[in-house]
Scaffold this motif. Structure first.
Motif, PDB file in Angstrom:
ATOM      1  N   SER A   1       0.804  -1.228  -0.093  1.00 24.30           N
ATOM      2  CA  SER A   1      -0.023   0.013  -0.184  1.00 24.30           C
ATOM      3  C   SER A   1       0.935   1.313  -0.021  1.00 24.30           C
ATOM      4  O   SER A   1       0.302   2.493  -0.214  1.00 24.30           O
TER       5      SER A   1
ATOM      6  N   GLN B   1      -1.160   8.779  -0.615  1.00 23.99           N
ATOM      7  CA  GLN B   1      -0.671   7.402   0.098  1.00 23.99           C
ATOM      8  C   GLN B   1      -0.201   7.941   1.525  1.00 23.99           C
ATOM      9  O   GLN B   1      -0.933   7.312   2.565  1.00 23.99           O
TER      10      GLN B   1
ATOM     11  N   ASP C   1      -3.122   8.957   3.902  1.00 26.35           N
ATOM     12  CA  ASP C   1      -4.343   8.189   3.764  1.00 26.35           C
ATOM     13  C   ASP C   1      -3.953   7.039   5.185  1.00 26.35           C
ATOM     14  O   ASP C   1      -3.227   5.993   4.968  1.00 26.35           O
ATOM     15  N   PRO C   2      -4.347   6.990   6.420  1.00 30.91           N
ATOM     16  CA  PRO C   2      -4.372   6.073   7.479  1.00 30.91           C
ATOM     17  C   PRO C   2      -4.810   4.739   7.175  1.00 30.91           C
ATOM     18  O   PRO C   2      -4.146   3.675   7.400  1.00 30.91           O
ATOM     19  N   GLU C   3      -5.570   4.586   5.819  1.00 32.30           N
ATOM     20  CA  GLU C   3      -5.862   3.229   5.598  1.00 32.30           C
ATOM     21  C   GLU C   3      -4.572   2.625   4.633  1.00 32.30           C
ATOM     22  O   GLU C   3      -4.817   1.436   4.590  1.00 32.30           O
ATOM     23  N   ARG C   4      -3.802   3.241   4.113  1.00 32.52           N
ATOM     24  CA  ARG C   4      -2.764   2.839   3.510  1.00 32.52           C
ATOM     25  C   ARG C   4      -1.408   2.894   4.234  1.00 32.52           C
ATOM     26  O   ARG C   4      -0.338   2.474   3.998  1.00 32.52           O
ATOM     27  N   ASN C   5      -1.208   3.887   5.126  1.00 31.33           N
ATOM     28  CA  ASN C   5      -0.001   4.236   5.825  1.00 31.33           C
ATOM     29  C   ASN C   5       0.151   3.698   7.097  1.00 31.33           C
ATOM     30  O   ASN C   5       1.410   3.967   7.825  1.00 31.33           O
TER      31      ASN C   5
ATOM     32  N   GLY D   1      -2.056   3.434   9.588  1.00 28.17           N
ATOM     33  CA  GLY D   1      -3.037   4.112  10.398  1.00 28.17           C
ATOM     34  C   GLY D   1      -2.538   5.088  11.183  1.00 28.17           C
ATOM     35  O   GLY D   1      -2.876   5.483  12.169  1.00 28.17           O
TER      36      GLY D   1
ATOM     37  N   ASP E   1      -1.625   8.969  11.788  1.00 25.29           N
ATOM     38  CA  ASP E   1      -2.136  10.389  11.887  1.00 25.29           C
ATOM     39  C   ASP E   1      -1.062  11.310  11.349  1.00 25.29           C
ATOM     40  O   ASP E   1       0.378  10.813  11.282  1.00 25.29           O
TER      41      ASP E   1
END
Length: 199
Positions: free
Chosen positions: A123, A137, A140-144, A146, A148
């Motif tokens: 990801s 990327q 994006d917490p869904e790719r990195n 989680g 912030d």
């Protein structure tokens, strides 16, 4: 096109690339940009000097396994990512990569090392992507993983595996600047709204 195409062109340029690779401008270099969003984009583009460097791209492939060297050649011996980004069973990254760089006994060069030694998750593959795509990327917490913005800064500014890029061992060009300076640029980017380039 950024990423691997730019790196290939820089490598072909020879010594000029090596000179450019040592330069990373600090946040103060962007203070004259009055529009905050434009300053933020400029800071991210400065970050790309590190993010798109072979030291980072080699371990951030989009497909397949890692590459190696300034020319980003296929890893030798051939390896695959494996299920947990540590390589295949019986041929984990740590089979050859220890906890620190090891100089070759027979000539110039070294085997890179750090604890842990692993690929970035799929990801977070960057090779061949635009600055805008990489920026999306990272945010994006869904790719990195989680993260912030505070955790992303900590990763960039303090993580030892990221820091290895500035101390890659004999035979490799380090990423520009220092991890401390890179962390300052990342923080300035975050403080100005973490804007992404348009392409």
């Amino acid at each position: 096109m950024r990423g691997i195409g730019v790196i290939a062109a820089l490598i072909a340029a020879g010594p000029a690339w090596a000179e450019m690779a040592t330069e990373l401008n600090g946040p103060e270099s962007f203070e004259s940009i009055e529009v905050e969003e434009e300053r933020s984009v400029a800071l991210f583009e400065e970050m790309l000097k590190v993010i798109e460097h072979p030291r980072c791209l080699n371990c951030h492939p989009v497909n397949g396994g890692p590459t190696q060297g300034d020319a980003m050649e296929p890893h030798n011996p051939p390896v695959i990512r494996g299920e947990a980004d540590f390589g295949a069973p019986g041929m984990f990254c740590t089979t050859c990569h220890g906890t620190e760089n090891v100089a070759f006994a027979t000539g110039d060069g070294s085997i890179p090392g750090h604890e842990p030694w692993q690929l970035a998750p799929v990801s977070m593959g960057w090779v061949g992507l635009s600055g805008a795509e990489i920026c999306a990327q990272l945010k994006d917490p869904e790719r990195n993983g989680g993260k912030d913005m505070a955790a992303l800064h900590e990763h960039m500014a303090e993580d030892g595996l990221v820091g290895w890029g500035w101390h890659p061992g004999e035979g490799r060009t380090p990423v520009p600047g220092s991890q401390e300076l890179f962390g300052e640029v990342v923080q300035a980017w975050i403080d100005t709204g973490a804007a992404c380039p348009s392409n």
